[in-house]
Design a protein around this motif. Structure first.
Motif, PDB file in Angstrom:
ATOM      1  N   UNK A 377       1.103  -0.328  -0.004  1.00 10.68           N
ATOM      2  CA  UNK A 377       0.385   0.354  -0.448  1.00 10.68           C
ATOM      3  C   UNK A 377       0.725   1.133  -0.150  1.00 10.68           C
ATOM      4  N   UNK A 378       0.303   2.103   0.031  1.00  8.92           N
ATOM      5  CA  UNK A 378       0.751   3.601   0.528  1.00  8.92           C
ATOM      6  C   UNK A 378       1.261   4.072   2.180  1.00  8.92           C
ATOM      7  N   UNK A 379       1.351   5.367   2.574  1.00  6.72           N
ATOM      8  CA  UNK A 379       1.806   5.677   3.523  1.00  6.72           C
ATOM      9  C   UNK A 379       0.934   5.839   4.045  1.00  6.72           C
ATOM     10  N   UNK A 380       0.232   6.130   3.446  1.00 11.04           N
ATOM     11  CA  UNK A 380      -1.300   6.746   4.389  1.00 11.04           C
ATOM     12  C   UNK A 380      -2.094   5.597   4.394  1.00 11.04           C
ATOM     13  N   UNK A 381      -1.960   4.476   4.050  1.00 13.59           N
ATOM     14  CA  UNK A 381      -2.608   3.247   3.875  1.00 13.59           C
ATOM     15  C   UNK A 381      -2.025   1.835   3.704  1.00 13.59           C
ATOM     16  N   UNK A 382      -1.276   1.532   4.850  1.00 18.67           N
ATOM     17  CA  UNK A 382      -0.347   0.480   4.528  1.00 18.67           C
ATOM     18  C   UNK A 382      -0.979  -0.751   4.723  1.00 18.67           C
ATOM     19  N   UNK A 383      -1.522  -1.981   4.412  1.00 19.26           N
ATOM     20  CA  UNK A 383      -2.010  -2.856   4.717  1.00 19.26           C
ATOM     21  C   UNK A 383      -1.071  -4.294   4.986  1.00 19.26           C
ATOM     22  N   UNK A 384      -1.435  -5.491   5.795  1.00 18.21           N
ATOM     23  CA  UNK A 384      -0.475  -6.098   5.731  1.00 18.21           C
ATOM     24  C   UNK A 384      -1.550  -7.964   6.604  1.00 18.21           C
ATOM     25  N   UNK A 385      -0.634  -8.230   6.084  1.00 17.99           N
ATOM     26  CA  UNK A 385      -1.672  -9.981   6.179  1.00 17.99           C
ATOM     27  C   UNK A 385      -0.446 -10.748   6.311  1.00 17.99           C
ATOM     28  N   UNK A 386      -0.903 -12.185   7.200  1.00 17.51           N
ATOM     29  CA  UNK A 386       0.066 -12.866   7.552  1.00 17.51           C
ATOM     30  C   UNK A 386      -1.210 -14.023   6.207  1.00 17.51           C
ATOM     31  N   UNK A 387       0.129 -15.172   5.999  1.00 20.29           N
ATOM     32  CA  UNK A 387      -0.073 -16.192   4.763  1.00 20.29           C
ATOM     33  C   UNK A 387       0.350 -17.289   5.159  1.00 20.29           C
ATOM     34  N   UNK A 388      -0.393 -18.531   4.755  1.00 25.01           N
ATOM     35  CA  UNK A 388       0.570 -19.610   4.869  1.00 25.01           C
ATOM     36  C   UNK A 388       0.006 -19.859   4.032  1.00 25.01           C
ATOM     37  N   UNK A 389       1.585 -20.685   2.793  1.00 22.16           N
ATOM     38  CA  UNK A 389       1.631 -21.615   1.633  1.00 22.16           C
ATOM     39  C   UNK A 389       2.702 -22.506   1.755  1.00 22.16           C
ATOM     40  N   UNK A 390       2.694 -23.635   2.180  1.00 23.86           N
ATOM     41  CA  UNK A 390       3.532 -24.818   2.893  1.00 23.86           C
ATOM     42  C   UNK A 390       3.645 -25.831   1.764  1.00 23.86           C
ATOM     43  N   UNK A 391       4.365 -24.860   0.459  1.00 23.56           N
ATOM     44  CA  UNK A 391       4.748 -25.858  -0.762  1.00 23.56           C
ATOM     45  C   UNK A 391       6.806 -25.188  -0.459  1.00 23.56           C
ATOM     46  N   UNK A 392       6.848 -26.454  -1.876  1.00 21.61           N
ATOM     47  CA  UNK A 392       7.789 -26.297  -2.812  1.00 21.61           C
ATOM     48  C   UNK A 392       8.262 -24.610  -1.998  1.00 21.61           C
ATOM     49  N   UNK A 393       9.859 -24.922  -2.533  1.00 25.83           N
ATOM     50  CA  UNK A 393      10.467 -23.448  -1.702  1.00 25.83           C
ATOM     51  C   UNK A 393      10.184 -22.513  -2.999  1.00 25.83           C
ATOM     52  N   UNK A 394      10.390 -22.868  -4.608  1.00 27.07           N
ATOM     53  CA  UNK A 394      10.244 -21.968  -5.863  1.00 27.07           C
ATOM     54  C   UNK A 394       9.123 -21.711  -5.495  1.00 27.07           C
ATOM     55  N   UNK A 395       7.990 -23.092  -5.627  1.00 29.35           N
ATOM     56  CA  UNK A 395       6.449 -22.376  -5.725  1.00 29.35           C
ATOM     57  C   UNK A 395       6.507 -21.192  -4.675  1.00 29.35           C
ATOM     58  N   UNK A 396       6.488 -21.751  -3.892  1.00 28.13           N
ATOM     59  CA  UNK A 396       5.772 -20.362  -2.590  1.00 28.13           C
ATOM     60  C   UNK A 396       6.810 -19.488  -2.713  1.00 28.13           C
ATOM     61  N   UNK A 397       8.422 -18.578  -3.149  1.00 29.18           N
ATOM     62  CA  UNK A 397       8.259 -17.773  -4.053  1.00 29.18           C
ATOM     63  C   UNK A 397       7.121 -17.590  -4.958  1.00 29.18           C
ATOM     64  N   UNK A 398       7.224 -17.947  -5.886  1.00 30.05           N
ATOM     65  CA  UNK A 398       5.994 -17.147  -7.185  1.00 30.05           C
ATOM     66  C   UNK A 398       4.714 -17.089  -6.847  1.00 30.05           C
ATOM     67  N   UNK A 399       4.604 -18.213  -5.732  1.00 29.49           N
ATOM     68  CA  UNK A 399       3.313 -17.564  -4.977  1.00 29.49           C
ATOM     69  C   UNK A 399       3.070 -16.804  -4.724  1.00 29.49           C
TER      70      UNK A 399
END
Length: 436
Positions: A377-399
């Motif tokens: 987001x922007x300085x005024x509206x910066x959003x955060x989120x925690x996700x969990x994608x337990x897949x193979x390393x390169x696929x994790x990075x792509x996703x």
């Protein structure tokens, strides 16, 4: 010989395909273009760099098919056998082809390199054969007749094959009296799997028109939804289905054709006159690479930061060392500070920041492998989120790289609501300063 629906077969050549060193993508490219003319590949054969086997296949297929497309084996090395095999199958010698030689000379001159004996091999075509122009590479295509079959030979490099398919389709259209009857609409989506998309469409469309074929092509990170009709008389049904899918899948649709997430983000940033930066840890610069792979990205992206080590997060992006010590690198406050630091360093309007555990090691019970915090987001509206994608390393990075781009896409569009993958992979609620 058929005049409307010729029998088409495909012969792929090369030891690298047989061994798996090279993944075949060319046959899909060829099949998709043939489908535009209402043609299908009846049979596909893959043969290694074996001259006798190739000659046998060329002779056998040319006796059974109306069109044989041969992909590969046109290069300058000893294992490039297609021209020799065609000459032997047809019982004619190889001859220097004036057009192919001129093409080679021009190709070498543009690169300021000499025309050596290895390259000269590519000017030797079977007697009586015609050349198909290659706009990119040194190897021209070959077109000839054998046993009443039209043989079309193309290079194995996908980037060279792609532009060559336009004149090839024109040749087939003229020879067999074909026209582009099939119409295809391809919708690119991100954030839900093909099974989920299928179920949503099944539930949302009570009676799907039989004249519109629905298909899916799953890939990382996008899923393509394809609608196909056999002629212009079915366009009203096609438009109806397209509209319904837009209504049902909504903001999960990135766009039509071959559009990619990064391309859509660059387009939106350009339209709004905004700059984006990235601060990446676990994705190792993949988001920046996706963006800079788009022509014209420099107008909206001037800098990205790969802050893999905590020391770099602190010294380059200004992440508080006490915050790192208290919360760890994979945490909401660190992702937030990475994004803020990147925007300050790059003088950007928007940022994407990612910090996570790509694996296969490094996970804990509290933060398992696949855990990632994203900030966008922007300085005024910066959003955060925690996700969990337990897949193979390169696929994790792509996703995860794609998820970051998708979040910015949604922000730029002002899309309300969450993506479907938030429900599947979410490990925490979105946090926006000042929001409860």
């Amino acid at each position: 010989m058929p005049t409307s629906h010729p029998v088409v077969q495909l012969l792929l050549t090369g030891n690298e395909i047989m061994s798996g060193d090279t993944v075949d993508s060319n046959s899909a490219m060829i099949a998709q273009r043939l489908a535009e003319l209402g043609l299908v590949i009846r049979r596909k054969v893959t043969v290694g760099d074996d001259q006798a086997l190739l000659r046998e296949e060329v002779s056998a297929i040319s006796s059974a098919a109306d069109v044989l497309i041969i992909n590969g084996g046109l290069g300058p090395t000893v294992d490039d056998l297609t021209a020799q095999v065609l000459a032997e199958a047809a019982g004619v010698p190889l001859r220097e082809h004036a057009g192919a030689l001129a093409h080679l000379k021009q190709w070498c001159a543009r690169r300021n390199i000499p025309l050596n004996d290895a390259n000269f091999k590519q000017a030797m075509l079977p007697r009586g054969a015609a050349m198909i122009e290659n706009l990119i590479g040194s190897a021209v295509g070959i077109q000839m007749e054998l046993n009443g079959c039209l043989l079309i030979c193309t290079p194995g490099v996908p980037g060279e094959l792609r532009p060559m398919l336009d004149p090839i389709m024109e040749t087939l259209s003229k020879r067999f009296g074909l026209s582009s009857r099939v119409e295809v609409v391809r919708l690119q989506t991100f954030g839900m799997g093909e099974a989920t998309a299928q179920q949503i469409i099944d539930d949302g469309v009570e009676q799907w028109p039989e004249s519109v074929a629905l298909g899916f092509r799953a890939g990382a990170p996008q899923v393509e939804v394809k609608l196909t009709i056999s002629g212009p008389s079915h366009r009203p049904e096609l438009e109806y289905c397209k509209q319904r899918i837009h209504e049902l899948l909504g903001s999960h649709i990135i766009g039509e054709g071959d559009i990619r997430l990064a391309q859509r983000v660059v387009e939106l940033l350009r339209q709004q006159g905004k700059m984006l930066t990235t601060a990446e840890s676990c994705t190792g610069g993949q988001i920046a690479a996706m963006l800079t792979g788009i022509p014209g990205a420099s107008a909206v992206f001037q800098a990205g930061f790969v802050s893999y080590a905590d020391q770099i997060k602190s010294s380059v992006l200004g992440v508080d060392q006490d915050v790192l010590a208290e919360h760890g690198a994979v945490s909401e406050p660190v992702a937030r500070q990475m994004a803020q630091g990147a925007m300050a360093a790059a003088a950007a309007d928007y940022a994407i920041a990612v910090t996570g555990i790509a694996g296969p090691d490094g996970g804990t019970e509290e933060k398992p492998v696949g855990t990632v915090w994203l900030a966008w987001g922007s300085r005024e509206k910066l959003q955060t989120r925690c996700l969990c994608w337990p897949v193979e390393r390169s696929l994790f990075q792509t996703l995860i790289a794609a998820a970051g781009l998708d979040m910015i896409r949604r922000s730029l569009l002002g899309v309300a609501g969450e993506s479907h993958y938030f429900f599947q992979r979410g490990a925490g609620q979105i946090k926006v300063p000042g929001a409860e």
